[in-house]
Design a protein around this motif. Structure first.
Motif, PDB file in Angstrom:
ATOM      1  N   ARG A  12      81.746 -22.043  46.516  1.00 41.60           N
ATOM      2  CA  ARG A  12      80.465 -21.623  45.636  1.00 41.60           C
ATOM      3  C   ARG A  12      79.288 -22.305  46.390  1.00 41.60           C
ATOM      4  NH1 ARG A  12      82.086 -17.418  42.234  1.00 41.60           N
ATOM      5  NH2 ARG A  12      83.928 -18.140  40.835  1.00 41.60           N
ATOM      6  N   VAL A  13      79.405 -23.428  46.889  1.00 39.77           N
ATOM      7  CA  VAL A  13      78.127 -23.919  47.429  1.00 39.77           C
ATOM      8  C   VAL A  13      77.826 -23.173  48.837  1.00 39.77           C
ATOM      9  CG1 VAL A  13      77.106 -26.041  48.643  1.00 39.77           C
ATOM     10  CG2 VAL A  13      78.458 -26.424  46.710  1.00 39.77           C
ATOM     11  N   GLN A  14      78.936 -22.794  49.638  1.00 41.55           N
ATOM     12  CA  GLN A  14      78.658 -22.085  50.635  1.00 41.55           C
ATOM     13  C   GLN A  14      77.970 -20.607  50.120  1.00 41.55           C
ATOM     14  OE1 GLN A  14      78.654 -22.910  54.094  1.00 41.55           O
ATOM     15  NE2 GLN A  14      77.812 -20.995  54.441  1.00 41.55           N
ATOM     16  N   ALA A  22      70.023 -14.908  52.320  1.00 42.51           N
ATOM     17  CA  ALA A  22      69.846 -13.474  52.120  1.00 42.51           C
ATOM     18  C   ALA A  22      68.375 -13.124  51.387  1.00 42.51           C
ATOM     19  CB  ALA A  22      70.944 -12.818  51.542  1.00 42.51           C
ATOM     20  N   SER A  23      68.386 -14.143  50.343  1.00 40.32           N
ATOM     21  CA  SER A  23      67.072 -13.909  49.312  1.00 40.32           C
ATOM     22  C   SER A  23      65.742 -14.050  50.145  1.00 40.32           C
ATOM     23  CB  SER A  23      67.097 -14.893  48.305  1.00 40.32           C
ATOM     24  OG  SER A  23      65.952 -14.816  47.613  1.00 40.32           O
ATOM     25  N   MET A  24      65.907 -15.141  51.059  1.00 45.59           N
ATOM     26  CA  MET A  24      64.497 -15.214  51.814  1.00 45.59           C
ATOM     27  C   MET A  24      64.276 -14.329  53.061  1.00 45.59           C
ATOM     28  SD  MET A  24      63.298 -17.850  50.829  1.00 45.59           S
ATOM     29  CE  MET A  24      62.089 -18.181  51.967  1.00 45.59           C
ATOM     30  N   ASN A  25      65.551 -13.769  53.316  1.00 44.87           N
ATOM     31  CA  ASN A  25      65.294 -12.605  54.245  1.00 44.87           C
ATOM     32  C   ASN A  25      64.879 -11.411  53.307  1.00 44.87           C
ATOM     33  OD1 ASN A  25      66.138 -13.792  56.529  1.00 44.87           O
ATOM     34  ND2 ASN A  25      68.372 -13.190  56.007  1.00 44.87           N
ATOM     35  N   CYS A  26      65.244 -11.343  52.627  1.00 42.93           N
ATOM     36  CA  CYS A  26      64.685  -9.923  51.542  1.00 42.93           C
ATOM     37  C   CYS A  26      63.127 -10.065  51.387  1.00 42.93           C
ATOM     38  CB  CYS A  26      65.574  -9.735  50.473  1.00 42.93           C
ATOM     39  SG  CYS A  26      67.264  -8.958  50.353  1.00 42.93           S
ATOM     40  N   LEU A  27      62.885 -11.348  50.788  1.00 42.02           N
ATOM     41  CA  LEU A  27      61.596 -11.815  50.549  1.00 42.02           C
ATOM     42  C   LEU A  27      60.664 -11.621  51.661  1.00 42.02           C
ATOM     43  CD1 LEU A  27      59.600 -12.828  48.261  1.00 42.02           C
ATOM     44  CD2 LEU A  27      59.970 -14.953  49.093  1.00 42.02           C
ATOM     45  N   ASN A  28      61.048 -11.951  53.233  1.00 48.87           N
ATOM     46  CA  ASN A  28      60.215 -11.716  53.895  1.00 48.87           C
ATOM     47  C   ASN A  28      59.865 -10.352  54.662  1.00 48.87           C
ATOM     48  OD1 ASN A  28      59.887 -14.749  54.417  1.00 48.87           O
ATOM     49  ND2 ASN A  28      61.214 -14.844  55.659  1.00 48.87           N
ATOM     50  N   SER A  29      61.054  -9.422  54.237  1.00 48.83           N
ATOM     51  CA  SER A  29      60.830  -8.061  54.373  1.00 48.83           C
ATOM     52  C   SER A  29      60.323  -7.242  53.313  1.00 48.83           C
ATOM     53  CB  SER A  29      62.291  -7.489  54.536  1.00 48.83           C
ATOM     54  OG  SER A  29      62.891  -8.152  55.633  1.00 48.83           O
ATOM     55  N   GLY A  30      59.815  -8.014  52.072  1.00 53.41           N
ATOM     56  CA  GLY A  30      58.853  -7.241  51.188  1.00 53.41           C
ATOM     57  C   GLY A  30      59.952  -6.439  50.112  1.00 53.41           C
ATOM     58  N   LEU A  31      61.236  -6.768  50.202  1.00 55.80           N
ATOM     59  CA  LEU A  31      62.193  -6.384  49.387  1.00 55.80           C
ATOM     60  C   LEU A  31      62.510  -7.181  48.188  1.00 55.80           C
ATOM     61  CD1 LEU A  31      64.971  -5.375  52.004  1.00 55.80           C
ATOM     62  CD2 LEU A  31      63.361  -3.881  50.907  1.00 55.80           C
ATOM     63  N   TYR A  32      61.446  -7.282  47.233  1.00 54.11           N
ATOM     64  CA  TYR A  32      61.326  -8.142  46.122  1.00 54.11           C
ATOM     65  C   TYR A  32      62.510  -8.093  45.211  1.00 54.11           C
ATOM     66  CZ  TYR A  32      56.706  -8.500  48.356  1.00 54.11           C
ATOM     67  OH  TYR A  32      55.862  -8.605  49.127  1.00 54.11           O
ATOM     68  N   LYS A  33      62.735  -6.865  44.755  1.00 54.27           N
ATOM     69  CA  LYS A  33      63.898  -6.851  43.616  1.00 54.27           C
ATOM     70  C   LYS A  33      65.380  -7.294  44.393  1.00 54.27           C
ATOM     71  CE  LYS A  33      61.974  -3.179  40.997  1.00 54.27           C
ATOM     72  NZ  LYS A  33      62.242  -1.690  40.550  1.00 54.27           N
ATOM     73  N   ASP A  34      65.467  -7.000  45.375  1.00 56.30           N
ATOM     74  CA  ASP A  34      66.673  -7.682  46.178  1.00 56.30           C
ATOM     75  C   ASP A  34      66.530  -9.081  46.454  1.00 56.30           C
ATOM     76  OD1 ASP A  34      67.981  -4.981  46.521  1.00 56.30           O
ATOM     77  OD2 ASP A  34      66.537  -4.559  48.197  1.00 56.30           O
ATOM     78  N   SER A  35      65.478  -9.755  46.692  1.00 54.59           N
ATOM     79  CA  SER A  35      65.242 -10.858  46.578  1.00 54.59           C
ATOM     80  C   SER A  35      65.455 -11.758  45.509  1.00 54.59           C
ATOM     81  CB  SER A  35      64.015 -11.510  47.275  1.00 54.59           C
ATOM     82  OG  SER A  35      63.555 -12.822  47.265  1.00 54.59           O
ATOM     83  N   TYR A  41      72.080 -14.781  42.138  1.00 47.26           N
ATOM     84  CA  TYR A  41      73.276 -15.189  42.741  1.00 47.26           C
ATOM     85  C   TYR A  41      73.610 -16.555  43.215  1.00 47.26           C
ATOM     86  CZ  TYR A  41      75.654 -10.895  41.110  1.00 47.26           C
ATOM     87  OH  TYR A  41      76.010  -9.876  40.223  1.00 47.26           O
ATOM     88  N   ALA A  42      72.313 -17.022  43.886  1.00 48.22           N
ATOM     89  CA  ALA A  42      72.531 -18.358  44.348  1.00 48.22           C
ATOM     90  C   ALA A  42      72.459 -19.646  43.662  1.00 48.22           C
ATOM     91  CB  ALA A  42      71.219 -18.556  45.215  1.00 48.22           C
ATOM     92  N   ALA A  43      71.675 -19.080  42.363  1.00 48.32           N
ATOM     93  CA  ALA A  43      71.885 -20.035  41.374  1.00 48.32           C
ATOM     94  C   ALA A  43      73.152 -19.866  40.438  1.00 48.32           C
ATOM     95  CB  ALA A  43      70.622 -19.606  40.228  1.00 48.32           C
ATOM     96  N   PHE A  44      73.728 -18.973  40.263  1.00 44.46           N
ATOM     97  CA  PHE A  44      74.798 -18.599  39.751  1.00 44.46           C
ATOM     98  C   PHE A  44      76.092 -19.333  40.186  1.00 44.46           C
ATOM     99  CE2 PHE A  44      79.104 -16.186  39.581  1.00 44.46           C
ATOM    100  CZ  PHE A  44      79.306 -16.368  38.366  1.00 44.46           C
ATOM    101  N   TYR A  45      76.253 -19.116  41.639  1.00 46.28           N
ATOM    102  CA  TYR A  45      77.125 -19.798  42.310  1.00 46.28           C
ATOM    103  C   TYR A  45      76.946 -21.475  42.557  1.00 46.28           C
ATOM    104  CZ  TYR A  45      78.649 -15.440  44.511  1.00 46.28           C
ATOM    105  OH  TYR A  45      78.884 -14.124  44.810  1.00 46.28           O
TER     106      TYR A  45
END
Length: 64
Positions: A12-14, A22-35, A41-45
């Motif tokens: 779960r930690v991994q 992945a969230s940071m990659n999406c954010l940097n690409s302007g994919l805000y909903k995906d981020s 899911y990071a918080a869930f895991y």
């Protein structure tokens, strides 16, 4: 905590780390909903891993 619970917690930690990257990659690409989705899911895991180790909770049907 038995060995299986420890392995699942480490998994779960991994997964949380991967989702956060992945969230940071999406954010940097302007994919805000995906981020936002990947951040969720990071918080869930993280929380499910924490609950298993710290609170000693057993698996619940609603957990995946």
């Amino acid at each position: 905590m038995d060995n299986r619970q420890k392995e699942l917690s480490e998994y779960r930690v991994q997964e949380a780390d991967n989702s956060l990257k992945a969230s940071m990659n999406c954010l940097n690409s302007g994919l805000y909903k995906d981020s936002i989705n990947r951040s969720y899911y990071a918080a869930f895991y993280t929380s499910t891993g924490w609950m298993r180790t710290r609170a000693g909770l057993q698996r619940c049907r609603s957990w995946t």
